[in-house]
Design a protein around this motif. Structure first.
Motif, PDB file in Angstrom:
ATOM      1  N   ILE A  49       0.832  -1.203   0.000  1.00  0.00           N
ATOM      2  CA  ILE A  49       0.000   0.000   0.000  1.00  0.00           C
ATOM      3  C   ILE A  49       0.867   1.252   0.000  1.00  0.00           C
ATOM      4  CG2 ILE A  49      -1.755   1.281   1.277  1.00  0.00           C
ATOM      5  CD1 ILE A  49      -2.760  -1.427   2.318  1.00  0.00           C
ATOM      6  N   LEU A  50       1.893   1.254   0.840  1.00  0.00           N
ATOM      7  CA  LEU A  50       2.797   2.404   0.905  1.00  0.00           C
ATOM      8  C   LEU A  50       3.498   2.620  -0.427  1.00  0.00           C
ATOM      9  CD1 LEU A  50       3.459   4.339   3.233  1.00  0.00           C
ATOM     10  CD2 LEU A  50       5.529   3.000   3.645  1.00  0.00           C
ATOM     11  N   GLY A  51       3.828   1.522  -1.101  1.00  0.00           N
ATOM     12  CA  GLY A  51       4.490   1.628  -2.391  1.00  0.00           C
ATOM     13  C   GLY A  51       3.610   2.265  -3.455  1.00  0.00           C
ATOM     14  N   GLN A  52       2.308   2.056  -3.332  1.00  0.00           N
ATOM     15  CA  GLN A  52       1.375   2.628  -4.309  1.00  0.00           C
ATOM     16  C   GLN A  52       1.050   4.090  -4.038  1.00  0.00           C
ATOM     17  OE1 GLN A  52      -2.169   0.040  -4.709  1.00  0.00           O
ATOM     18  NE2 GLN A  52      -0.978  -1.463  -3.573  1.00  0.00           N
ATOM     19  N   LEU A  53       1.264   4.520  -2.798  1.00  0.00           N
ATOM     20  CA  LEU A  53       0.800   5.838  -2.364  1.00  0.00           C
ATOM     21  C   LEU A  53       1.301   7.000  -3.225  1.00  0.00           C
ATOM     22  CD1 LEU A  53      -0.977   7.060  -0.129  1.00  0.00           C
ATOM     23  CD2 LEU A  53       1.102   7.360   1.225  1.00  0.00           C
ATOM     24  N   PRO A  54       2.622   7.113  -3.499  1.00  0.00           N
ATOM     25  CA  PRO A  54       3.088   8.278  -4.274  1.00  0.00           C
ATOM     26  C   PRO A  54       2.486   8.367  -5.667  1.00  0.00           C
ATOM     27  CG  PRO A  54       4.923   7.234  -3.143  1.00  0.00           C
ATOM     28  CD  PRO A  54       3.754   6.313  -2.999  1.00  0.00           C
ATOM     29  N   GLU A  55       2.531   7.258  -6.422  1.00  0.00           N
ATOM     30  CA  GLU A  55       2.047   7.287  -7.803  1.00  0.00           C
ATOM     31  C   GLU A  55       0.523   7.223  -7.900  1.00  0.00           C
ATOM     32  OE1 GLU A  55       4.915   5.595 -11.072  1.00  0.00           O
ATOM     33  OE2 GLU A  55       4.656   4.093  -9.514  1.00  0.00           O
ATOM     34  N   SER A  56      -0.098   6.484  -6.988  1.00  0.00           N
ATOM     35  CA  SER A  56      -1.537   6.229  -7.110  1.00  0.00           C
ATOM     36  C   SER A  56      -2.414   7.259  -6.417  1.00  0.00           C
ATOM     37  CB  SER A  56      -1.874   4.838  -6.543  1.00  0.00           C
ATOM     38  OG  SER A  56      -1.223   3.837  -7.281  1.00  0.00           O
ATOM     39  N   PHE A  57      -1.870   7.981  -5.440  1.00  0.00           N
ATOM     40  CA  PHE A  57      -2.703   8.948  -4.719  1.00  0.00           C
ATOM     41  C   PHE A  57      -2.101  10.351  -4.697  1.00  0.00           C
ATOM     42  CE2 PHE A  57      -4.175  11.069  -0.820  1.00  0.00           C
ATOM     43  CZ  PHE A  57      -5.543  11.066  -1.074  1.00  0.00           C
ATOM     44  N   ILE A  58      -0.838  10.448  -4.294  1.00  0.00           N
ATOM     45  CA  ILE A  58      -0.223  11.769  -4.155  1.00  0.00           C
ATOM     46  C   ILE A  58      -0.132  12.488  -5.497  1.00  0.00           C
ATOM     47  CG2 ILE A  58       1.892  13.001  -3.513  1.00  0.00           C
ATOM     48  CD1 ILE A  58       2.312  10.809  -1.370  1.00  0.00           C
ATOM     49  N   MET A  59       0.372  11.785  -6.532  1.00  0.00           N
ATOM     50  CA  MET A  59       0.495  12.416  -7.847  1.00  0.00           C
ATOM     51  C   MET A  59      -0.865  12.822  -8.422  1.00  0.00           C
ATOM     52  SD  MET A  59       0.230  12.250 -11.328  1.00  0.00           S
ATOM     53  CE  MET A  59      -0.018  10.523 -11.749  1.00  0.00           C
ATOM     54  N   PRO A  60      -1.885  11.934  -8.424  1.00  0.00           N
ATOM     55  CA  PRO A  60      -3.181  12.332  -8.987  1.00  0.00           C
ATOM     56  C   PRO A  60      -3.830  13.503  -8.268  1.00  0.00           C
ATOM     57  CG  PRO A  60      -3.052   9.952  -8.798  1.00  0.00           C
ATOM     58  CD  PRO A  60      -1.857  10.501  -8.084  1.00  0.00           C
ATOM     59  N   ILE A  61      -3.740  13.529  -6.920  1.00  0.00           N
ATOM     60  CA  ILE A  61      -4.429  14.607  -6.200  1.00  0.00           C
ATOM     61  C   ILE A  61      -3.717  15.942  -6.407  1.00  0.00           C
ATOM     62  CG2 ILE A  61      -3.254  14.412  -3.948  1.00  0.00           C
ATOM     63  CD1 ILE A  61      -6.088  14.741  -2.698  1.00  0.00           C
ATOM     64  N   ILE A  62      -2.390  15.908  -6.471  1.00  0.00           N
ATOM     65  CA  ILE A  62      -1.650  17.146  -6.750  1.00  0.00           C
ATOM     66  C   ILE A  62      -1.939  17.623  -8.167  1.00  0.00           C
ATOM     67  CG2 ILE A  62       0.670  18.132  -7.049  1.00  0.00           C
ATOM     68  CD1 ILE A  62       1.611  16.348  -4.776  1.00  0.00           C
ATOM     69  N   PHE A  63      -1.974  16.695  -9.107  1.00  0.00           N
ATOM     70  CA  PHE A  63      -2.261  17.037 -10.504  1.00  0.00           C
ATOM     71  C   PHE A  63      -3.640  17.687 -10.621  1.00  0.00           C
ATOM     72  CE2 PHE A  63      -3.139  15.264 -14.994  1.00  0.00           C
ATOM     73  CZ  PHE A  63      -2.641  16.419 -15.583  1.00  0.00           C
ATOM     74  N   LEU A  64      -4.642  17.090  -9.975  1.00  0.00           N
ATOM     75  CA  LEU A  64      -5.998  17.631 -10.023  1.00  0.00           C
ATOM     76  C   LEU A  64      -6.048  19.034  -9.417  1.00  0.00           C
ATOM     77  CD1 LEU A  64      -9.036  17.409 -10.535  1.00  0.00           C
ATOM     78  CD2 LEU A  64      -9.233  16.169  -8.362  1.00  0.00           C
ATOM     79  N   ILE A  65      -5.413  19.204  -8.274  1.00  0.00           N
ATOM     80  CA  ILE A  65      -5.405  20.520  -7.609  1.00  0.00           C
ATOM     81  C   ILE A  65      -4.750  21.569  -8.505  1.00  0.00           C
ATOM     82  CG2 ILE A  65      -4.423  21.822  -5.676  1.00  0.00           C
ATOM     83  CD1 ILE A  65      -4.797  19.247  -3.983  1.00  0.00           C
ATOM     84  N   LEU A  66      -3.635  21.199  -9.134  1.00  0.00           N
ATOM     85  CA  LEU A  66      -2.932  22.145 -10.007  1.00  0.00           C
ATOM     86  C   LEU A  66      -3.784  22.536 -11.217  1.00  0.00           C
ATOM     87  CD1 LEU A  66       0.689  20.658  -9.983  1.00  0.00           C
ATOM     88  CD2 LEU A  66      -0.085  22.749  -8.865  1.00  0.00           C
ATOM     89  N   VAL A  67      -4.477  21.557 -11.798  1.00  0.00           N
ATOM     90  CA  VAL A  67      -5.351  21.846 -12.950  1.00  0.00           C
ATOM     91  C   VAL A  67      -6.470  22.795 -12.545  1.00  0.00           C
ATOM     92  CG1 VAL A  67      -7.015  20.857 -14.578  1.00  0.00           C
ATOM     93  CG2 VAL A  67      -4.839  19.708 -14.174  1.00  0.00           C
ATOM     94  N   ILE A  68      -7.082  22.543 -11.385  1.00  0.00           N
ATOM     95  CA  ILE A  68      -8.170  23.402 -10.905  1.00  0.00           C
ATOM     96  C   ILE A  68      -7.662  24.817 -10.648  1.00  0.00           C
ATOM     97  CG2 ILE A  68      -9.769  23.804  -9.002  1.00  0.00           C
ATOM     98  CD1 ILE A  68     -10.034  20.756  -8.750  1.00  0.00           C
ATOM     99  N   ILE A  69      -6.506  24.933  -9.981  1.00  0.00           N
ATOM    100  CA  ILE A  69      -5.941  26.261  -9.696  1.00  0.00           C
ATOM    101  C   ILE A  69      -5.643  27.017 -10.981  1.00  0.00           C
ATOM    102  CG2 ILE A  69      -3.906  27.454  -8.765  1.00  0.00           C
ATOM    103  CD1 ILE A  69      -3.793  25.305  -6.586  1.00  0.00           C
ATOM    104  N   TRP A  70      -5.026  26.313 -11.939  1.00  0.00           N
ATOM    105  CA  TRP A  70      -4.684  26.941 -13.216  1.00  0.00           C
ATOM    106  C   TRP A  70      -5.942  27.446 -13.928  1.00  0.00           C
ATOM    107  CZ3 TRP A  70       0.425  27.420 -14.806  1.00  0.00           C
ATOM    108  CH2 TRP A  70       0.626  27.950 -16.081  1.00  0.00           C
ATOM    109  N   TYR A  71      -6.994  26.625 -13.874  1.00  0.00           N
ATOM    110  CA  TYR A  71      -8.258  27.005 -14.518  1.00  0.00           C
ATOM    111  C   TYR A  71      -8.893  28.213 -13.822  1.00  0.00           C
ATOM    112  CZ  TYR A  71     -13.187  26.816 -15.790  1.00  0.00           C
ATOM    113  OH  TYR A  71     -14.458  27.135 -16.203  1.00  0.00           O
ATOM    114  N   LEU A  72      -8.879  28.219 -12.479  1.00  0.00           N
ATOM    115  CA  LEU A  72      -9.500  29.306 -11.727  1.00  0.00           C
ATOM    116  C   LEU A  72      -8.757  30.627 -11.905  1.00  0.00           C
ATOM    117  CD1 LEU A  72     -10.428  27.464  -8.398  1.00  0.00           C
ATOM    118  CD2 LEU A  72     -11.957  28.142 -10.257  1.00  0.00           C
ATOM    119  N   ILE A  73      -7.443  30.540 -12.084  1.00  0.00           N
ATOM    120  CA  ILE A  73      -6.658  31.754 -12.310  1.00  0.00           C
ATOM    121  C   ILE A  73      -7.077  32.410 -13.616  1.00  0.00           C
ATOM    122  CG2 ILE A  73      -4.327  32.615 -12.815  1.00  0.00           C
ATOM    123  CD1 ILE A  73      -3.256  30.586 -10.808  1.00  0.00           C
ATOM    124  N   GLY A  74      -7.523  31.584 -14.564  1.00  0.00           N
ATOM    125  CA  GLY A  74      -8.017  32.120 -15.822  1.00  0.00           C
ATOM    126  C   GLY A  74      -6.980  32.218 -16.914  1.00  0.00           C
TER     127      GLY A  74
END
Length: 441
Positions: free
Chosen positions: A160-185
């Protein structure tokens, strides 16, 4: 009938498999949900054509990354599990140092080759023009090392720990960055999408590196490394070939659609692939958990328990896969419309075909992991190569006539053929039954 009480209790092996599967299930659901939401957002922001460019570039990165790892992640999972049982700490340290060195050299070499080829023959690589090229090179450098860290933790039974960086941390950071970029306009194109993916991957790599060095046995840190380079290379090369043909099987359709029919078709098709992936989420989870267990039981010679684990796992996989495939097939058009937009509803038939193919994959999908973890990676590579060849030939034949539906039919046929070959090889080489109708008592 499946006995949940027996699955969740009993021996330490059952508990490891059960709770590993439950933890991986939660993580996988979170990961796929995040990536699906991100894909939906990207599809709406970029449109079918822009999303097709993003999907095609990511597929290219996955294929270009195969030579960078040359089968090392799978080898590390298998050998770390074996070395841990046998307490061969010196070889574990040696393999770790050697693998990192090899991947570093290969990523630098491949990155330089990509830059040279694209800049020399720029008219043939329109997708890689401009800043996209440099973001591609950056992702090629980071991703293989990230995968290596995950494999090391998996081989040490920290699945589970091995999956955490690629399977959870990367996707959630990616999603947050996309949302922020979109909101900035600020103008959002496929270039920005790929750049944000690189940033998210880099952060997850740094976190994964920290977790790995926290969990590696202290004996490994203290011992002087020993090497079995000849043996490692002998096992690694078939795994490298296997990884390559696996990615060809999973990425060929998108790239060939982009080349033959254009980026819009590739974008619509990629959306259906995302939907069909939900059918095999249980297969993916169980495979991640079961790989070190397969290696451990095989090394100890306990083939009876190995068969029980395989059969029990396959039944759990199908318990989730078949209902998911049915739901997706019934509501295919509505799912695509709600998730990705009306522009993507033309992929409904494609989604149904891929969902049925993935349900069949779920019933036989452990065969590849069984062969890899028991030293029969050459046979796995042969079966996967046959599937990849069928996939390429059928895509080339069907796409010009039926566009995305042709790609789905070609991919579905190749999935079934490949799994049948691998299932036969498992029974022939090991005397084990890897499909759902196996022995469990």
């Amino acid at each position: 009938m499946f006995n949940w009480r027996s699955f969740l209790g009993g021996s330490p092996l059952k508990r490891e498999l059960a709770w590993g599967a439950i933890g991986s299930f939660a993580l996988y659901v979170a990961s796929k949900s995040l990536m699906l939401i991100t894909s939906m957002l990207l599809a709406r922001l970029l449109g079918a054509s822009g999303y097709g460019v993003y999907a095609s570039v990511m597929a290219s990165i996955l294929l270009l990354g195969v030579p960078s790892t040359i089968g090392l992640p799978t080898l590390i999972i298998r050998l770390f599990a074996s070395y841990r049982i046998q307490k061969k700490w010196a070889f574990m340290r040696g393999l770790l140092l050697w693998a990192n060195f090899i991947i570093l050299i290969l990523t630098l070499t491949i990155g330089a080759i990509v830059v040279f080829v694209v800049q020399t023959f720029d008219t043939h690589f329109e997708l890689m023009h401009g800043p996209i090229l440099w973001w591609v090179v950056a992702l090629l450098a980071i991703s293989p090392l990230n995968t290596l860290r995950s494999a090391g933790l998996g081989g040490l039974s920290h699945v589970i720990l091995g999956q955490l960086p690629e399977s959870f941390i990367m996707p959630i950071i990616f999603l947050i960055l996309v949302i922020i970029w979109y909101l900035i306009g600020i103008n959002f194109t496929s270039v920005e999408a790929i750049a944000l993916r690189v940033v998210a991957t880099t952060i997850s790599f740094l976190i994964g590196t920290y977790l790995f060095f926290q969990k590696i046995p202290k004996e490994v840190k203290q011992v002087r490394p020993q090497y079995q380079v000849r043996s490692w290379i002998k096992s690694m090369l078939p795994l490298f070939f296997l990884g390559g043909v696996y990615l060809i099987n999973t990425q060929t359709d998108v790239l060939m659609l982009a080349f033959i029919s254009g980026s819009k078709s590739a974008g619509i098709y990629q959306a259906t692939v995302r939907g069909a992936e939900l059918v095999t989420f249980s297969l993916t989870i169980i495979t991640m958990v079961i790989q070190p267990i397969l290696s451990r039981l095989y090394v100890s010679g306990d083939l009876s328990r190995l068969q029980k684990v395989i059969t029990m796992s396959t039944r759990v996989i199908l318990l989730f896969s078949i209902p998911t495939a049915l739901i997706i097939s019934i509501f295919a058009q509505s799912i695509l419309s709600i998730a990705f937009g009306s522009e993507f509803t033309s992929g409904a038939n494609c989604l149904i075909i891929l969902s049925i193919a993935q349900a069949m994959n779920a019933g036989m999908g452990l065969s590849r992991a069984i062969l890899n973890m028991t030293g029969h990676e050459k046979d796995a590579a042969k079966g996967m190569a046959t599937g990849a060849l069928v996939n390429i030939l059928l895509n080339a034949l069907f796409i010009p006539f039926w566009d995305i539906t042709g790609a789905a039919i070609a991919t579905g046929i190749s999935i079934v053929i490949c799994n049948l070959i691998l299932t036969i090889k498992v029974q022939k080489n090991l005397g084990l039954v890897s499909h759902v109708i196996g022995k469990i008592s």
